[in-house]
Every structure is written in C-alpha cells, then in structure tokens.
Design an enzyme around this catalytic site. Structure first.
Site, PDB file in Angstrom:
ATOM      1  N   ASP A 146      -2.938   8.348   7.921  1.00 43.62           N
ATOM      2  CA  ASP A 146      -3.798   7.492   8.750  1.00 43.62           C
ATOM      3  C   ASP A 146      -2.882   6.762   9.738  1.00 43.62           C
ATOM      4  O   ASP A 146      -1.723   7.133   9.887  1.00 43.62           O
ATOM      5  CB  ASP A 146      -4.671   6.549   7.881  1.00 43.62           C
ATOM      6  CG  ASP A 146      -3.840   5.556   7.072  1.00 43.62           C
ATOM      7  OD1 ASP A 146      -2.647   5.349   7.393  1.00 43.62           O
ATOM      8  OD2 ASP A 146      -4.393   4.978   6.113  1.00 43.62           O
ATOM      9  N   HIS A 158      -0.142   4.999   7.198  1.00 43.87           N
ATOM     10  CA  HIS A 158       0.498   5.559   6.002  1.00 43.87           C
ATOM     11  C   HIS A 158       0.899   7.015   6.166  1.00 43.87           C
ATOM     12  O   HIS A 158       0.094   7.817   6.646  1.00 43.87           O
ATOM     13  CB  HIS A 158      -0.451   5.420   4.800  1.00 43.87           C
ATOM     14  CG  HIS A 158      -0.861   4.011   4.547  1.00 43.87           C
ATOM     15  ND1 HIS A 158      -2.077   3.514   4.956  1.00 43.87           N
ATOM     16  CD2 HIS A 158      -0.207   2.991   3.954  1.00 43.87           C
ATOM     17  CE1 HIS A 158      -2.145   2.229   4.615  1.00 43.87           C
ATOM     18  NE2 HIS A 158      -1.032   1.888   4.004  1.00 43.87           N
ATOM     19  N   SER A 205       0.808  -1.231   0.000  1.00 46.46           N
ATOM     20  CA  SER A 205       0.000   0.000   0.000  1.00 46.46           C
ATOM     21  C   SER A 205       0.838   1.277   0.000  1.00 46.46           C
ATOM     22  O   SER A 205       0.313   2.347  -0.292  1.00 46.46           O
ATOM     23  CB  SER A 205      -0.923   0.018   1.217  1.00 46.46           C
ATOM     24  OG  SER A 205      -0.177  -0.066   2.411  1.00 46.46           O
TER      25      SER A 205
END
Ligand code: NAG
Ligand code: NAG
Ligand code: NAG
Length: 361
Positions: free
Chosen positions: A331, A334, A40
């Site tokens: 978040d 990340h 991600s």
C-alpha cells in the site's frame, strides 16, 4: 524403485526444509522464541479490537496470506515478525498477543505486542489511538506471569533470557507526528525531536533488560521519504523521495546505533542490544529494483497506490493491482511480502551474528 527413492528424498527434504532454520546460529546457541514490539511494520493483529483507523483486518490486506486471509497484518502476506520466526526455524507465524484465539502452547515460542501506528514518542500512539510502547511493556509483564504458570519459573526465565526481542518504531514519529503536529513541529527542531525519540527508545531497551531480555534487536527507521504516500505529499510533481524525511531517519538511526553501543559497553557489559539496519538494504532495493526483480517502486499495489493505507485501502479501492510480486510496496506505506522477505533475511542474517561475536559478560 527409483521413483520411490526419489519420492522419499523429496519428502524428507520437504520435512527438513520446514523445520530448519534459514539463518545459521553458532553451534551451542538456541533462540527459543521471538517477542516483537513497535508499529505496523511488525503488528500481526493487535489493533483488530481497537477503535482506531489504523487497522487492516479486511481485504485486500492478507490477499496472499494463507489463501486470502485478512488478519490485521499490514501487508498482502507475511510481515517481518512472521519472517523472523520462519527464518530462525521457530514457527511459521508470530501470533498477536491480543488474538482471542491465542493458545497456551503459543506462549513459549513467542508472541507479538506491536500495534500499528505506535511510536517511540508517546504522543504518536495517543494521536493514533493505538497501544503505546509503555502498554506493550505492561502486556509483556502480564505475558511473563502467564508463561511462568504454564512452564514454571525456571524454564520461563531461560526462555526470556535466550529469546530475541525486537523493536520496530520511529517511522510514524517522524512522518506523522513530527511533521504534522504543531505541538511537536513548532516546539522542537529535528535534532531535538530525534533526541526525544532516542530517550524513549533507550528507556524502552533498558526496561526490556530489566524484565530479563538479553538479546534485543532495534530495527532502524527505513528511508521513509521514499514511501509512496510521502512521495505524493512532499515529493513534488515528479513524486521524488522527500530528502528531509530520509535525512531525519538517518539522523535518528545514527544516534540510535551510538546509543545502543553505549548501553552495551557501560550498562549491560555485553552485546545485548543490536542495531538492525534496514535503511541501507531498503534504499538499495529502491535504487536497484531490477536487481531484485521489482518493477514498481513509487506506488503501492492497493488502489491508486499513491495514498491509500489502512482503512482507506479496502475492497472499494479502485485499480488495485492483480499481483503484488513485482511491487516493492503493498500500500502507500507498507512493503509487499516479497520486499519484506528480502530485507528481513538480509538484516537478520547480519545482525544475529552480532549477538554472539563478543558475548563476554
Ligand atoms: C558456546 O560454547 C563456547 C565454547 O565451549 C562457550 O565459551 C560459550 O560460552 C558457549 N555459549 C553459550 C551461549 O552457551
Ligand atoms: C472488541 O471486543 C469486544 C468483546 O469481544 C466487542 O464487544 C467489541 O465490539 C470489540 N470492539 C471492536 C472495536 O472490535
Ligand atoms: C504473481 O506473479 C508471480 C510471478 O510472475 C507468480 O509466481 C505468482 O503465482 C503470481 N501470483 C498470483 C496470486 O497470481
């Protein structure tokens, strides 16, 4: 007259600045495209059509991306894949290979195969129901066939051998799979588990080589003990960095760096695989946030910032911050675009030179 001259000067400068690479390459070197693999940190939307919780194609993800467009990037804005092509002056964004709107003209300058939640350990991608590295390679093979049809065999092979291939994985292996799956934790100690990761990482690099890649960057695991979610889960009442996670990351990184050196000397006989260290630059931001203009380091912007990520960071998350500029994290997992930008720029600048230092053969 003066005004017109000034206007033209500014105008030309603007045009140049969008087309010019920020990272300097040696004179006769060009990098036609970039191909990304991994998780991600670098995914730009390949998970959008998967049935998994590891998704981010909804607000507030993308809040600062092209006026507020959620695309499946795990951040508020651009992610390192975009920042790398931007820094190299190739294009503005790196499209997801599985984007249904992908155009043939996107192919020659590179696409992205990464899938949020993937890992070097095949079990990681399986647990998260995302695209494993083995399948990301299959997609690359499919891509190469398409590219050949579009630009011809000869140009396709020149694109592949001169482009930059970058892999970013390993964080999910350590924090999710190793420490939270009995099938791994009880069977392996951290030395054996990082060996398993290393075997997979090395095999992946060798397969890229077999498919024609000659410039391969492998991004190190960041200091995952300091991400807000891990501080919450394992950092005690003060939410400190979890040292054993950082030590596991360092252990893997050390092995990875040595393995890439080995591959270069004994297998490739040239500097093909370059270790891209993000651990150091990232930890420096966490230790010296003020130096970089950050104010919040131990929670993300989204929601409470201490636990929300992916499906759980959404429009209903309470207390999402108004402006992520001063946050290192977007978040609980990340980094924010601004943190990504600082780290990517530093790391790319440093590691790009390594490809051309001793391109002997
Ligand atoms: C760049 O030029 C130098 C000197 O002419 C040459 O040795 C080298 O092979 C060239 N590199 C590439 C990638 O063409
Ligand atoms: C994926 O795409 C197909 C075809 O466009 C669609 O029918 C399906 O609902 C999508 N699945 C998800 C999980 O978005
Ligand atoms: C966030 O704050 C920065 C710096 O104070 C400012 O430049 C930027 O415009 C703000 N962004 C938004 C979306 O308000």
């Amino acid at each position: 007259m003066n005004n017109l001259f000034f206007f033209m000067f500014v105008y030309v400068d603007l045009i140049l600045s969008t087309a010019q690479a920020i990272v300097k390459l040696p004179n006769n070197v060009t990098i036609p495209g970039v191909f990304m693999f991994g998780d991600s940190i670098v995914d730009t939307g390949n998970n959008n059509n998967l049935t998994t919780l590891v998704k981010s194609n909804f607000l507030p993800y993308g809040r600062d991306f092209m006026g507020g467009l959620p695309t499946g990037r795990f951040g508020n804005g651009k992610v390192p894949s975009d920042l790398i092509v931007e820094d190299l002056g190739i294009k503005e964004l790196l499209p997801a290979y599985l984007d249904p709107c992908l155009q043939a003209e996107d192919l020659p300058t590179g696409v992205n195969f990464a899938s949020g939640g993937a890992g070097f350990d095949p079990l990681t991608s399986k647990l998260m129901l995302v695209i494993p590295l083995s399948e990301q390679l299959q997609l690359l093979k499919e891509y190469i066939e398409k590219l050949k049809k579009y630009v011809g065999e000869e140009r396709a092979s020149s694109i592949i051998s001169n482009s930059l291939f970058v892999v970013a994985a390993g964080s999910d292996d350590i924090v999710n799979t190793y420490y939270h799956t009995p099938a791994r934790f009880w069977k392996y100690d951290i030395y054996a588990y990082t060996d398993l990761m290393l075997t997979e990482a090395s095999a992946f690099v060798q397969k890229l080589y077999t498919l024609g890649a000659r410039r391969i960057g492998v991004i190190s695991v960041p200091p995952i003990g300091c991400i807000p979610a891990q501080r919450t889960l394992g950092g005690g009442p003060e939410r400190k960095c979890v040292e054993r996670y950082n030590e596991a990351a360092e252990l893997f990184n050390k092995k990875l760096s040595a393995e890439l050196d080995c591959l270069n000397s004994h297998q490739f006989h040239a500097t093909v695989a370059v270790f891209m260290d993000v651990y150091g630059p990232f930890l420096d931001i966490i230790h010296n946030p003020k130096k970089y203009g950050f104010e919040v380091i131990n929670r993300g912007c989204c929601g409470t910032g201490i636990i929300e990520v992916a499906a759980f960071c959404n429009q209903c998350s309470p207390n999402t911050c108004k402006n992520a500029t001063n946050y290192v994290f977007w978040d609980s997992y990340h980094p924010s675009e601004r943190a990504y930008r600082i780290i990517t720029h530093q790391v790319l600048h440093k590691s790009i030179q390594a490809f051309f230092h001793s391109q002997n053969k």
